[in-house]
Design a protein around this motif. Sequence first.
Motif, PDB file in Angstrom:
ATOM      1  N   ILE A  69       0.842  -1.125   0.173  1.00 17.15           N
ATOM      2  CA  ILE A  69       0.022  -0.032   0.043  1.00 17.15           C
ATOM      3  C   ILE A  69       0.720   1.267  -0.050  1.00 17.15           C
ATOM      4  O   ILE A  69       1.955   1.224   0.329  1.00 17.15           O
ATOM      5  N   LYS A  70       0.282   2.399  -0.489  1.00 15.80           N
ATOM      6  CA  LYS A  70       1.154   3.626  -0.450  1.00 15.80           C
ATOM      7  C   LYS A  70       1.701   4.006   0.581  1.00 15.80           C
ATOM      8  O   LYS A  70       2.568   4.782   0.871  1.00 15.80           O
ATOM      9  N   LYS A  71       0.969   3.953   2.014  1.00 17.11           N
ATOM     10  CA  LYS A  71       1.480   4.385   2.985  1.00 17.11           C
ATOM     11  C   LYS A  71       2.790   3.512   3.655  1.00 17.11           C
ATOM     12  O   LYS A  71       3.604   4.130   4.142  1.00 17.11           O
ATOM     13  N   GLN A  72       2.755   2.501   3.288  1.00 17.39           N
ATOM     14  CA  GLN A  72       4.060   1.622   3.382  1.00 17.39           C
ATOM     15  C   GLN A  72       5.149   1.779   2.518  1.00 17.39           C
ATOM     16  O   GLN A  72       6.216   1.604   2.852  1.00 17.39           O
ATOM     17  N   SER A  73       4.737   1.764   1.170  1.00 20.13           N
ATOM     18  CA  SER A  73       5.812   1.637   0.070  1.00 20.13           C
ATOM     19  C   SER A  73       5.665   2.703  -0.897  1.00 20.13           C
ATOM     20  O   SER A  73       4.460   3.175  -1.363  1.00 20.13           O
ATOM     21  N   LYS A  74       6.792   3.243  -1.465  1.00 17.67           N
ATOM     22  CA  LYS A  74       6.753   4.175  -2.412  1.00 17.67           C
ATOM     23  C   LYS A  74       6.305   3.678  -3.737  1.00 17.67           C
ATOM     24  O   LYS A  74       6.363   2.235  -3.878  1.00 17.67           O
ATOM     25  N   PRO A  75       5.842   4.521  -4.596  1.00 22.91           N
ATOM     26  CA  PRO A  75       5.310   3.822  -5.988  1.00 22.91           C
ATOM     27  C   PRO A  75       6.521   2.822  -6.757  1.00 22.91           C
ATOM     28  O   PRO A  75       6.096   1.771  -7.341  1.00 22.91           O
TER      29      PRO A  75
END
Length: 160
Positions: A97-103
């Motif tokens: 998920i974006k909260k955990q990982s950059k694109p």
Amino acid sequence: MNQGVKEKKTKASQFRHARDNAVAALGKVLKFQGANVDSATLIPHYVASLPLTDDMEEAQSTNEFFAFGLLKSPETFIGAANERLEQVVIILGTIAIKKQSKPETLEKLAVFISNISNGPAGAAFQALCQKLDEEKKARLADLYSSLNDDVRNRVNASLA
């Protein structure tokens, strides 16, 4: 009584944050000094300690290293006999998920999911994914469906 509950929650939060920082530090040692430490011994402990849950800044850099490692040396992170595959699936369900990982990290994870799904461990990977809760299964399915040739080319270029 309410003050005691608040103090307990604060201490628990501080512990989780400190734990995340310690795990992130181990990841940085592996990333930057991997040739100078016994990585084969440390990586299983590192994988067992993931995912980070409280310090999202550290989580993003830690997840980037984890994704890079899964692509460059999957057997090192998963284990020669896939002994850490279940933990890797749990980690993926959390960090996708974006909260955990950059694109860029999410793109690497999408390539890894495709690689493992279509490789010798594919059936085991799929079976372990089915054990995840619906939200985490959906995250992995969405990530997998985001993969296309452009994403794969960007990821391959970043690994070169």
